[in-house]
Design a protein around this motif. Structure first.
Motif, PDB file in Angstrom:
ATOM      1  N   HIS A 180       0.743  -0.804   0.012  1.00 18.12           N
ATOM      2  CA  HIS A 180       0.022  -0.208  -0.139  1.00 18.12           C
ATOM      3  C   HIS A 180       0.900   1.265  -0.023  1.00 18.12           C
ATOM      4  CE1 HIS A 180      -2.854   3.296   1.721  1.00 18.12           C
ATOM      5  NE2 HIS A 180      -3.886   2.800   0.548  1.00 18.12           N
ATOM      6  N   HIS A 181       0.721   2.459  -0.631  1.00 17.55           N
ATOM      7  CA  HIS A 181       1.030   3.320  -1.099  1.00 17.55           C
ATOM      8  C   HIS A 181       1.291   4.157   0.586  1.00 17.55           C
ATOM      9  CE1 HIS A 181      -1.766   6.881   0.026  1.00 17.55           C
ATOM     10  NE2 HIS A 181      -2.639   5.570  -0.425  1.00 17.55           N
ATOM     11  N   TYR A 187       1.338  -1.433  -4.547  1.00 16.62           N
ATOM     12  CA  TYR A 187       0.373  -2.097  -5.710  1.00 16.62           C
ATOM     13  C   TYR A 187      -0.355  -1.099  -6.530  1.00 16.62           C
ATOM     14  CZ  TYR A 187      -4.849  -2.348  -5.193  1.00 16.62           C
ATOM     15  OH  TYR A 187      -6.264  -2.397  -5.007  1.00 16.62           O
ATOM     16  N   TYR A 213      -1.627  -8.438  -0.446  1.00 17.36           N
ATOM     17  CA  TYR A 213      -1.353  -7.004  -0.642  1.00 17.36           C
ATOM     18  C   TYR A 213      -1.860  -6.515   0.956  1.00 17.36           C
ATOM     19  CZ  TYR A 213      -3.848  -2.283  -1.249  1.00 17.36           C
ATOM     20  OH  TYR A 213      -4.627  -0.881  -1.399  1.00 17.36           O
ATOM     21  N   VAL A 224      -1.320  -3.797   3.668  1.00 17.85           N
ATOM     22  CA  VAL A 224      -2.021  -2.913   3.929  1.00 17.85           C
ATOM     23  C   VAL A 224      -1.793  -2.507   5.675  1.00 17.85           C
ATOM     24  CG1 VAL A 224      -4.002  -2.802   1.824  1.00 17.85           C
ATOM     25  CG2 VAL A 224      -4.251  -3.309   4.720  1.00 17.85           C
ATOM     26  N   VAL A 276      -6.951   0.551   6.130  1.00  6.27           N
ATOM     27  CA  VAL A 276      -7.555   0.313   5.341  1.00  6.27           C
ATOM     28  C   VAL A 276      -7.637  -1.516   4.975  1.00  6.27           C
ATOM     29  CG1 VAL A 276      -6.307  -0.686   2.609  1.00  6.27           C
ATOM     30  CG2 VAL A 276      -5.875   1.691   4.200  1.00  6.27           C
TER      31      VAL A 276
END
Length: 313
Positions: A194-195, A217, A231, A233, A237
């Protein structure tokens, strides 16, 4: 002679009047000695911040121009003095840059742990034990019934499924450890980050840490690949995507209550468990134990008539 009031618990945090500084204050102070960069230990805005280089970089990344007035960077084992108290940082093993804080005053050594762990972790400096007269230890998991499993064994649970996984973890410290663990022990998995986690990953790399395999991502990548994707996170999130479809939900933590309703339990903690605390006490060889960040009641009972245990909470 050990001074009972060397550290005094206040609503702001642990205060050392002899050095006129706070350890990991919860409100803005003039002089703050910071053990590590997690938000419950390192707030923004202190006028003078004494910490390791990595801790300063994480704080500046999180808080930007509000991180602090002036940062006084100290390497591990590089002593400095605040008033008459000699202070040095010792690796704590909790996350990159985390430090035990060794304070010396009138011949007595006081060792504040902040948060620490003994388990191996390729993304941070391993803990180093030093002897002290007083050990001020965190007691987050100071319960004889608590034993953290081996992190490698836990991370290999992810190999038990080919389904895509939404993996929740704290953005700083835990996420970087997971990336490296997955990269090393789950070779079939692709890690999408995640950014909001990426800036901290970049700091790790800037500090020379090999983070292994990971990708930024990309929603299209996740939708196009129905298996072997992870993923990663942050908690917010993870909670907001409670109804995410076509993924197995996993949250990495040592807290059992946070594993409820997850389809796979991943018990990876960055804190010491009961046996680790007992081992630390054996290595530090203190005359007294002061407890903080959790309940020290069971430690007090365990060492009754053996060691003086004082609860600072």
């Amino acid at each position: 002679m050990i001074l009972d009031d060397f550290l005094v618990p206040t609503k702001i945090g642990l205060f050392c009047a002899y050095g006129n500084f706070y350890l990991d204050p919860k409100e803005i102070v003039k002089d703050a000695v910071i053990s590590h960069a997690h938000g419950d230990h390192a707030i923004s805005g202190n006028l003078n911040v004494y910490c390791t280089q990595a801790t300063s970089l994480f704080m500046k990344q999180r808080y930007k121009k509000f991180a602090g007035g002036e940062f006084h960077i100290r390497s591990f084992h590089m002593p400095f003095t605040l008033n008459d108290v000699k202070i040095s940082f010792v690796p704590a093993g909790h996350m990159l840059g985390s430090a035990l804080v060794l304070m010396e005053y009138k011949g007595i050594r006081y060792l504040y742990t902040g948060d620490y762990k003994l388990q191996p972790d390729d993304t941070c400096e391993p803990i180093e034990f030093v002897q002290a007269d007083v050990l001020i230890t965190e007691t987050t998991f100071a319960n004889p019934d608590t034993s953290h499993p081996d992190a490698v064994t836990e991370i290999q649970k992810l190999n038990s499924t080919q389904s895509n996984i939404m993996l929740g973890a704290y953005a700083l410290g835990k996420s970087q450890r997971l990336i490296r663990l997955i990269s090393d022990h789950c070779p079939e998995k692709r890690i999408l980050v995640h950014h909001s986690i990426l800036p901290f990953v970049r700091v790790y790399e800037e500090m020379g840490i090999d983070m292994g395999r990971y990708e930024v991502y990309d929603r299209k990548v996740m939708k196009a690949n129905l298996s072997q994707m992870i993923y990663l996170v942050p908690p917010l999130v993870y909670r907001s995507y409670i109804k995410a479809v076509n993924v197995i939900r996993v949250f990495a933590t040592g807290w059992k209550h946070l594993q409820n309703n997850n389809e796979l339990q991943l018990y990876i903690s960055d804190h010491v468990d009961w046996e680790d605390i007992i081992l630390t006490i054996d290595k530090v060889k203190p005359s007294q134990i002061w407890t903080t960040h959790g309940s020290g009641i069971q430690l007090k009972s365990y060492f009754q008539n053996i060691l003086d245990v004082k609860l600072l909470n």
